[in-house]
Design a protein around this motif. Structure first.
Motif, short mmCIF file in Angstrom:
data_model
loop_
_atom_site.label_atom_id
_atom_site.label_comp_id
_atom_site.label_asym_id
_atom_site.label_seq_id
_atom_site.Cartn_x
_atom_site.Cartn_y
_atom_site.Cartn_z
N UNK A 3 0.85 -1.19 0.00
CA UNK A 3 0.00 0.00 0.00
C UNK A 3 0.89 1.24 0.00
N UNK A 4 0.63 2.14 -0.93
CA UNK A 4 1.42 3.38 -1.01
C UNK A 4 0.54 4.49 -1.55
N UNK A 5 0.03 5.33 -0.65
CA UNK A 5 -0.82 6.46 -1.04
C UNK A 5 -0.07 7.76 -0.79
N UNK A 6 -0.04 8.64 -1.81
CA UNK A 6 0.43 9.99 -1.54
C UNK A 6 -0.76 10.84 -1.08
N UNK A 7 -0.53 12.10 -0.77
CA UNK A 7 -1.59 12.93 -0.20
C UNK A 7 -2.71 13.21 -1.21
N UNK A 8 -2.37 13.32 -2.48
CA UNK A 8 -3.41 13.51 -3.48
C UNK A 8 -4.34 12.30 -3.54
N UNK A 9 -3.75 11.12 -3.52
CA UNK A 9 -4.56 9.90 -3.52
C UNK A 9 -5.37 9.78 -2.25
N UNK A 10 -4.77 10.18 -1.12
CA UNK A 10 -5.49 10.13 0.15
C UNK A 10 -6.71 11.04 0.13
N UNK A 11 -6.57 12.22 -0.46
CA UNK A 11 -7.71 13.13 -0.57
C UNK A 11 -8.83 12.52 -1.40
N UNK A 12 -8.45 11.85 -2.48
CA UNK A 12 -9.45 11.25 -3.36
C UNK A 12 -10.21 10.13 -2.66
N UNK A 13 -9.54 9.42 -1.75
CA UNK A 13 -10.20 8.35 -1.01
C UNK A 13 -11.04 8.92 0.12
N UNK A 14 -10.50 9.91 0.84
CA UNK A 14 -11.19 10.47 2.00
C UNK A 14 -12.51 11.13 1.63
N UNK A 15 -12.60 11.68 0.42
CA UNK A 15 -13.82 12.39 0.03
C UNK A 15 -15.01 11.45 -0.05
N UNK A 16 -14.78 10.14 -0.07
CA UNK A 16 -15.88 9.18 -0.06
C UNK A 16 -16.76 9.40 1.16
N UNK A 17 -16.16 9.86 2.27
CA UNK A 17 -16.93 10.08 3.49
C UNK A 17 -18.04 11.09 3.32
N UNK A 18 -17.94 11.95 2.31
CA UNK A 18 -19.00 12.91 2.05
C UNK A 18 -20.22 12.30 1.39
N UNK A 19 -20.10 11.05 0.92
CA UNK A 19 -21.21 10.35 0.25
C UNK A 19 -21.78 11.16 -0.90
N UNK A 20 -20.90 11.73 -1.71
CA UNK A 20 -21.31 12.54 -2.84
C UNK A 20 -20.56 12.03 -4.07
N UNK A 21 -21.25 11.29 -4.92
CA UNK A 21 -20.61 10.67 -6.07
C UNK A 21 -19.98 11.66 -7.03
N UNK A 22 -20.71 12.68 -7.52
CA UNK A 22 -20.09 13.62 -8.47
C UNK A 22 -18.87 14.34 -7.90
N UNK A 23 -18.92 14.72 -6.62
CA UNK A 23 -17.76 15.38 -6.01
C UNK A 23 -16.58 14.42 -5.92
N UNK A 24 -16.86 13.17 -5.60
CA UNK A 24 -15.80 12.16 -5.55
C UNK A 24 -15.13 12.01 -6.90
N UNK A 25 -15.93 11.94 -7.96
CA UNK A 25 -15.38 11.81 -9.30
C UNK A 25 -14.60 13.07 -9.68
N UNK A 26 -15.13 14.23 -9.31
CA UNK A 26 -14.50 15.51 -9.64
C UNK A 26 -13.10 15.61 -9.04
N UNK A 27 -12.99 15.32 -7.76
CA UNK A 27 -11.68 15.48 -7.11
C UNK A 27 -10.72 14.37 -7.52
N UNK A 28 -11.24 13.14 -7.74
CA UNK A 28 -10.37 12.06 -8.18
C UNK A 28 -9.82 12.34 -9.57
N UNK A 29 -10.65 12.87 -10.47
CA UNK A 29 -10.18 13.19 -11.82
C UNK A 29 -9.09 14.25 -11.79
N UNK A 30 -9.12 15.15 -10.81
CA UNK A 30 -8.13 16.22 -10.73
C UNK A 30 -6.85 15.79 -10.00
#
Length: 463
Positions: A218-245
Motif C-alpha cells: 500500500x502506497x498512497x500519496x496525499x493527493x490519492x489520500x484526498x481522493x479516497x477520504x472524500x468518499x466520506x461525504x457520500x457525494x458521487x459527483x464530487x468524488x469523481x470531480x476530485x479524483x479526476x483532478x
C-alpha cells in the motif's frame, strides 16, 4: 375470375395447359444450353485475369491459405473462453508497481460487473448509477472487443470526453441544484453546522489513509489520500470531480465505493444512529419549520455562490453549478430549463458518467491491495461522517433551548435525500407521529455544500 366450384372442368384444362407449357420451356432451354455454355467458356478464355488461378479467388495471392483445420483453430483462439484461460499481459498498478494480468482476472471483473448490475437491478441499490457502471465494467473486460482502448473505443471516448475531466460532474451538479429545495436549510440555518460536522469523516480519514501506508503493498500519496477520504461525504459527483483532478487512476475504485455506500445508507447508518443516541433523544420533537419566502429562495444561491467566489475560488465551480441549477429552479421564469436539468439532461449525463466510471474497472486498477484499502477506508470515512453529525447535534443541545433531535445529524452526509429519509424512518420507529424529514433535509443539503467546500480545500492545497 375463375371459380373452381362453378367451372371445375375448365379450370382443370387451364392448369394442364400451364404444366405442358412449363415442361416444353424446360426441354427447349436444355437443348440450347450446350451452345450457351460454349459461348460463355469462350468469353472467359478471352479474359487473361481468369487464367491459371489454381482455384484461388482473384486478387488474393498475398493472403495466406487457410485450411479447414487452421480455420477451426483460429475460431477457437478468438473465443472469450480461450482468452479467459490463456491471456497474460504485463501492466502497472495505480501505484506504479508492475503487475501481470491474467485472463481469469478479466473474467473475475466481468463477474464483478454482473454483481454490480444485480445490486442495482435486484436490490435497488442506486440503480440509476450502478446498472450503467456494471455494464461499463463488463464491456471494458470483454476480450478482443477493445471498447476501452484508445483512440476509437466507445468507453475510452466517453471517459476522455467527460469523466476524466470536470465536464460530467459539473452537469450532474446543475441537475442536483435544480432538484434541491434549500428551504429547510434557510428556515433553520443552524442545521448547516451538522452538514459541516459530517466533513470530519472526510478529513479524519486522511490520517487513517496515511497510517495505511505502513501496510505491505500500500502506497498512497496525499493527493490519492484526498481522493479516497472524500468518499466520506457520500457525494458521487464530487468524488469523481476530485479524483479526476488529483488521482485519475483511482477514479473507478473511489467512484464505485462512493456510490455503493450511498446506496447502502439505509443499512449502514441506523446501527450507528441507535448506538450514539438514547431513546429519550430519539423521541425529541422539533417545531414545524417557518415558511420561506420566494425572495429568500432566490437570493440564497446568489449569496452562497458569491461567498464561494470570494472565500474559496477552488470550490466555486462545483458550488457555482449547484447554485446555478437551484437559481434556475427558484426564479420561476425558465421552467423549460429547470425541467430539462432535472430530467433529460441529468439522466443522459448520468448514463455516460456511469459507463465511463465502469470503463476504469480493469484488473490492473481494481485487483490490488490499494483498492481493498480504498473500500475499507471509504466505509470508515462514511461511518465517521455519520457519527460526528450525531455527536455535534448532541453537543449543540447543551446550549439550545429548542432541542434538536440528534437523528437528523446523520443526514449531514450529502446523500440527498436518502440520508434524510433514513433519519425520518428511524425517528418514526420510536414515535409514529414524529416526522423529521423536512428537519433532516436542512443538514442533508448543507452536506452537499460542505462536501463541495471540502473538495475545494483539498484542490486548493494539493491541486
Amino acid at each position: 375470375m375463375l371459380n373452381p366450384k362453378k367451372d371445375p372442368v375448365f379450370v382443370t384444362k387451364v392448369c394442364m395447359l400451364l404444366v405442358i407449357g412449363a415442361v416444353a420451356f424446360s426441354l427447349g432451354n436444355a437443348a440450347f444450353a450446350p451452345r450457351v455454355q460454349a459461348q460463355t467458356q469462350a468469353s472467359v478464355d478471352d479474359l487473361p485475369s481468369f487464367r491459371n488461378l489454381d482455384g484461388k479467388i482473384p486478387n488474393s495471392d498475398n493472403l495466406p491459405q487457410v485450411s479447414v483445420g487452421s480455420f477451426l483453430r483460429n475460431i477457437a483462439e478468438t473465443t472469450g473462453i480461450y482468452a479467459f484461460i490463456t491471456d497474460k499481459a504485463e501492466m502497472e498498478t495505480p501505484a506504479g508497481l508492475p503487475i501481470t494480468v491474467f485472463g481469469w482476472q478479466e473474467l473475475l471483473m466481468v463477474a464483478v460487473g454482473f454483481l454490480i448490475i444485480y445490486l442495482g437491478a435486484a436490490k435497488n441499490f442506486e440503480p440509476l448509477l450502478l446498472i450503467p457502471i456494471g455494464f461499463g465494467t463488463v464491456f471494458v473486460n470483454i476480450p478482443f472487443a477493445g471498447m476501452g482502448h484508445a483512440p476509437h473505443g466507445m468507453l475510452h471516448i466517453i471517459y476522455e470526453s467527460g469523466v476524466g475531466n470536470e465536464f460530467f460532474p459539473m452537469i450532474i451538479f446543475m441537475g442536483i441544484g435544480a432538484m434541491t429545495d434549500f428551504g429547510p436549510l434557510i428556515a433553520n440555518p443552524k442545521t448547516a453546522i451538522l452538514g459541516a460536522a459530517a466533513q470530519f469523516g472526510v478529513f479524519g480519514t486522511l490520517f487513517g489513509i496515511s497510517v495505511a501506508n505502513y501496510l505491505p503493498g500500500v502506497a498512497f500519496n496525499l493527493k490519492e489520500a484526498c481522493s479516497v477520504a472524500i468518499i466520506g461525504g457520500a457525494d458521487g459527483p464530487t468524488t469523481i470531480y476530485i479524483a479526476a483532478k488529483l488521482a485519475p487512476h483511482l477514479l473507478a475504485t473511489v467512484a464505485v465505493a462512493a456510490y455503493s455506500y450511498m446506496a447502502l445508507v439505509p443499512i449502514i447508518q441506523p446501527p450507528i444512529m441507535k448506538l450514539l443516541t438514547t431513546k429519550e433523544e430519539r423521541l425529541i420533537r422539533m417545531k414545524q419549520l417557518r415558511p420561506v419566502s420566494k425572495v429568500e429562495k432566490i437570493a440564497f444561491p446568489i449569496v452562497v455562490f458569491s461567498l464561494s467566489i470570494m472565500l474559496l475560488p477552488s470550490a466555486a465551480p462545483l458550488i457555482g453549478c449547484l447554485m446555478f441549477g437551484n437559481f434556475i429552479r427558484e426564479c420561476g421564469i425558465v421552467d423549460r430549463l429547470s425541467k430539462t436539468m432535472q430530467n433529460e439532461l441529468i439522466n443522459i449525463v448520468s448514463i455516460f458518467l456511469s459507463l465511463g466510471v465502469g470503463s476504469q474497472m480493469t484488473p490492473d486498477r481494481f485487483l490490488n491491495p490499494s483498492s481493498l484499502i480504498i473500500v475499507v477506508m471509504g466505509l470508515v470515512a462514511f461511518a465517521i461522517a455519520t457519527g460526528t453529525g450525531i455527536l455535534v447535534a448532541k453537543f449543540m443541545n447543551l446550549f439550545l433551548k429548542e432541542k434538536i433531535n440528534p437523528l437528523i445529524g446523520s443526514a449531514g452526509v450529502s446523500a440527498v435525500p436518502m440520508a434524510a429519509r433514513v433519519s425520518n424512518k428511524v425517528g418514526l420507529e420510536y414515535d409514529p407521529g414524529n416526522f423529521l424529514l423536512m428537519h433532516a433535509m436542512g443538514p442533508n443539503v448543507a452536506g452537499v455544500i460542505g462536501t463541495a467546500i471540502a473538495a475545494g480545500v483539498m484542490i486548493a492545497i494539493y491541486g
